[in-house]
Design a protein around this motif. Structure first.
Motif, PDB file in Angstrom:
ATOM      1  N   GLU A 136       0.824  -1.198   0.000  1.00  0.00           N
ATOM      2  CA  GLU A 136       0.000   0.000   0.000  1.00  0.00           C
ATOM      3  C   GLU A 136       0.866   1.258   0.000  1.00  0.00           C
ATOM      4  N   ARG A 138       0.615   5.358   1.236  1.00  0.00           N
ATOM      5  CA  ARG A 138      -0.133   6.333   2.032  1.00  0.00           C
ATOM      6  C   ARG A 138       0.458   7.725   1.793  1.00  0.00           C
ATOM      7  N   ASN A 151      -4.644  10.125   2.084  1.00  0.00           N
ATOM      8  CA  ASN A 151      -5.102   9.191   1.051  1.00  0.00           C
ATOM      9  C   ASN A 151      -4.371   7.871   1.205  1.00  0.00           C
ATOM     10  N   GLU A 153      -3.905   3.917  -0.843  1.00  0.00           N
ATOM     11  CA  GLU A 153      -4.189   3.102  -2.030  1.00  0.00           C
ATOM     12  C   GLU A 153      -3.438   1.789  -1.928  1.00  0.00           C
ATOM     13  N   ARG A 154      -4.149   0.695  -2.158  1.00  0.00           N
ATOM     14  CA  ARG A 154      -3.535  -0.621  -2.140  1.00  0.00           C
ATOM     15  C   ARG A 154      -2.964  -0.928  -3.526  1.00  0.00           C
ATOM     16  N   THR A 155      -1.738  -1.397  -3.554  1.00  0.00           N
ATOM     17  CA  THR A 155      -1.073  -1.683  -4.837  1.00  0.00           C
ATOM     18  C   THR A 155      -1.688  -2.884  -5.545  1.00  0.00           C
ATOM     19  N   GLU A 157      -4.920  -3.444  -5.815  1.00  0.00           N
ATOM     20  CA  GLU A 157      -6.217  -3.099  -6.382  1.00  0.00           C
ATOM     21  C   GLU A 157      -6.034  -2.395  -7.720  1.00  0.00           C
ATOM     22  N   ARG A 159      -6.647   0.140 -10.666  1.00  0.00           N
ATOM     23  CA  ARG A 159      -7.145   1.511 -10.781  1.00  0.00           C
ATOM     24  C   ARG A 159      -8.048   1.578 -12.017  1.00  0.00           C
ATOM     25  N   ASP A 348      -1.150   6.103 -10.617  1.00  0.00           N
ATOM     26  CA  ASP A 348      -1.223   5.642  -9.234  1.00  0.00           C
ATOM     27  C   ASP A 348      -1.172   6.825  -8.274  1.00  0.00           C
ATOM     28  N   LEU A 349      -1.262   6.534  -6.973  1.00  0.00           N
ATOM     29  CA  LEU A 349      -1.384   7.584  -5.965  1.00  0.00           C
ATOM     30  C   LEU A 349      -0.178   8.515  -5.957  1.00  0.00           C
ATOM     31  N   SER A 528     -14.330   8.810  -3.938  1.00  0.00           N
ATOM     32  CA  SER A 528     -13.880   7.421  -3.836  1.00  0.00           C
ATOM     33  C   SER A 528     -14.367   6.863  -2.511  1.00  0.00           C
ATOM     34  N   ALA A 534     -11.665   1.435   3.458  1.00  0.00           N
ATOM     35  CA  ALA A 534     -10.441   0.905   2.862  1.00  0.00           C
ATOM     36  C   ALA A 534      -9.565   0.215   3.899  1.00  0.00           C
TER      37      ALA A 534
END
Length: 638
Positions: A136, A138, A151, A153-155, A157, A159, A348-349, A528, A534
């Motif tokens: 993930e 952050r 924010n 985001e899980r790697t 998942e 996009r 990506d994030l 989101s 999450a």
């Protein structure tokens, strides 16, 4: 006190607030980018058709928001009321850059110190912290050490929202006015006719006419033309606006947008505009002039984002060139790649952080991953080479979020109570229908100037509520219960503070003044999923209720089931032996307070009851077994 309705005592009904009604409908719209570009006049019709296509009722299933699991012990804010310490940014030991690098860094620091001495100014220390790990990523934005944006985001998942696909129309449903497009997923994507017809801009974007631009001469397309223009088997380029949820497939549109640092490119629209969030009239006039000077290809348009406020022409030219190069790459993939494949994936994030958060007021971006650090420097060099030096690699052993005191602040992000500096606190409850936020004075219950204290707590609560809405990413209907204020001026001041605090929110919000009941109502559009959904799963014990049945409730249910079983059996001379397997906490109750009731039951029904504890059993589960033959007579919750 005599109650007088807002619209007077006339029999004519009060007119509904059109903006409020529209905002209420918008809080359940699809996910999108930071700023909405196209209007959604036909959202309800599209939503109804999508629900029918997915086999759901036309109004859809109610989305159940899980009850928030708050920590029992809430850490109180250690800051003393009235005492504010000067913030000093955390010092970071950077890897050695060699003699030349060290000299450059020392010279740069010396210049900054001299500038502060010559022209002292009050400056907010704004920094972006990135924790990039295997599973993930952050991102936290802190101002003077205080967490303002977060924010995650899980790697693992995919996009999906914002990605562009080369799809093929599988079938048309004229009754739903929708096409189903194969984009390579198990479920076909849902494309409503209104999302094929070119849309006008959203109300948040002002149209800017460009001189000398030649509009693409195209016949006007209506819904009746869709079956003729896009029959089954037709290839079509679509962009995902909403990911698959439950039985619904992804929702897509042909109105493609490519967001950049300062601009949003519209490859299929010949209109251009500027975000209405830029409020300064002089700045809007300057940006409109810059927009007319940009060399935008015929048949394309751009939107100036709020991040472009205060930027020079060269930054927009560079951003436009970058977006056009990206679109040319997408077109090459469209030509080469087969049907039902992705031709552009939403960044990506880390890339979105560079695109959305790297503004002039950001002092530094601290990242704890060398590869991510190099990638960010390379990206920023293309947009603004001068800003590349703001990227700093964090290489210390202590986790980056612990070093910058972000971990402790994140605890409040999931707590039900959030304490304020003045001694008051707010309570946040998420329900199925709305989010309710209550403001309390806390330990300050009285004093000489009660009205001034109430106003102070409410103003502080308004700022904190705006911050919590961003951090938790809460959306939908939100009701705020501030402490009652007698003065109309005080109520207006709180409303103004809320409105000002929501200006920095990227999500679209709509806020109403404090009502006659003392409540403030607002809506917030969620881009989101919330941070809580999450990070957390529903509790396997309470299934998201936040409550489990008490020991006495379980005792009553067990006795009720035992009576049912004992009454059914036919009477004979032998004892009816039953074994009841329960959770240890329930067994304690049965052996103490309820023991006499069980003994009376044994005597009345000529049965023999034995109890056994099972530590692996849920508090709401129990089993009743016939000891003689091992038959399981009842199993509740198992």
């Amino acid at each position: 006190m005599r109650f007088k309705p807002k619209g007077g005592l006339s029999p004519n009904p009060q007119k509904t607030d059109r903006d409020a009604t529209q905002a209420r409908a918008e809080v359940v719209t699809e996910q999108g980018g930071n700023e909405r570009v196209f209007e959604k006049r036909h959202h309800q019709e599209i939503e109804r058709a999508e629900n029918i296509a997915a086999g759901l009722p036309p109004e859809g299933k109610p989305e159940v928001a899980p009850v928030e699991h708050a920590a029992a012990n809430v850490r109180e804010n250690p800051v003393t009321p009235g005492a504010e310490e000067k913030f000093e940014p955390v010092k970071i030991v950077e890897p050695s850059k060699g003699l030349i690098g060290a000299l450059k860094s020392a010279a740069s620091n010396l210049v900054k110190k001299v500038q502060r001495l010559i022209r002292p100014e009050k400056k907010t220390h704004k920094e972006v912290l990135i924790n990039a790990e295997t599973l993930e990523t952050r991102v936290a934005v802190a101002e003077d050490g205080k967490l303002e944006e977060f924010n995650i985001e899980r790697t693992t998942e995919e996009r999906l929202v914002g990605s562009i696909f080369k799809g093929r129309v599988r079938n048309l449903e004229d009754g739903l006015k929708a096409a189903f497009v194969d984009i390579g997923f198990e479920k076909n994507a849902f494309l409503h006719y209104w999302d094929i017809v070119p849309n006008q801009f959203d109300s948040g974007v002002e149209i800017v006419e460009r001189e000398g631009s030649r509009r693409r001469e195209k016949p006007k397309i209506t819904q009746k033309d869709i079956p003729r223009l896009y029959p089954p088997g037709t290839d079509i380029i679509v962009q995902v606006t909403k990911g698959p949820i439950g039985t619904k497939g992804p929702r897509v549109t042909t109105n493609i947008v490519l967001p950049g640092r300062f601009l949003v490119l519209l490859p299929n629209s010949d209109q251009s505009g500027i975000s209405r969030k830029i409020e300064n009239p002089e700045e809007r006039k300057r940006l409109k002039k810059i927009l007319r000077e940009l060399r935008i290809p015929d048949g394309m348009g751009v939107i100036m984002r709020t991040a472009g406020e205060g930027q020079q022409l060269r930054y927009f030219v560079r951003d436009l060139a970058f977006l056009l190069e990206e679109w040319n790459g997408v077109q090459e993939k469209i030509k080469k790649q087969p049907m039902a494949t992705c031709v552009f994936q939403e960044p990506d994030l880390i890339e979105r952080t560079v695109r959305d958060f790297l503004t002039e007021d950001v002092e530094r971006i601290v990242v704890d991953n060398p590869k991510a650090c190099d990638r960010m420097r390379e990206m920023i060099s293309k947009i603004s080479p001068r800003s590349a030096k703001k990227i700093i690699l964090y290489s210390e052993a202590q986790p980056i979020f612990d070093r910058f005191l972000i971990t402790k602040q994140l605890e409040n992000t999931f707590s039900r109570q959030v304490h304020l500096k003045s001694g008051g606190y707010i309570v946040i409850d998420e329900t199925e229908a709305l989010v309710a936020i209550d403001v309390n004075t806390g330990r300050h219950k009285g004093g000489k100037d009660q009205e001034a204290l109430i106003l102070k707590v409410n103003l502080e609560a308004a700022e904190e509520i705006c911050r919590q809405l961003r951090l938790r990413n809460m959306g939908g209907l939100i009701v705020l219960d501030f402490i009652d204020m007698k003065s109309g001026r005080d109520r207006q001041q709180v409303h103004t503070r809320m409105r000002d605090g929501l200006r920095r929110d990227k999500a679209k919000t709509h806020i109403l003044p404090i009502s006659q009941l003392g409540l403030m109502e607002m809506t917030r559009q969620r881009h989101s999923e919330s941070v809580r959904s999450a990070v957390y799963d529903d509790c396997p014990y309470c299934k998201g209720r936040g409550k489990v049945k008490s020991a006495i409730t379980m005792s009553v249910e067990i006795q009720r089931k035992l009576q049912e079983i004992l009454k059914k059996r036919t009477r004979d001379e032998t004892d009816f032996q039953l074994r009841i397997v329960v959770n240890p906490t329930v067994l304690d109750r049965l052996r103490t307070e309820d023991e006499k009731h069980l003994i009376e039951m044994e005597k009345r029904y000529f049965g023999k009851l034995s109890f056994r504890a099972d530590t692996g059993m849920h508090a709401e589960q129990f089993k009743i077994v016939n000891v003689t033959n091992g038959e399981e007579l009842a199993s509740v919750g198992c």
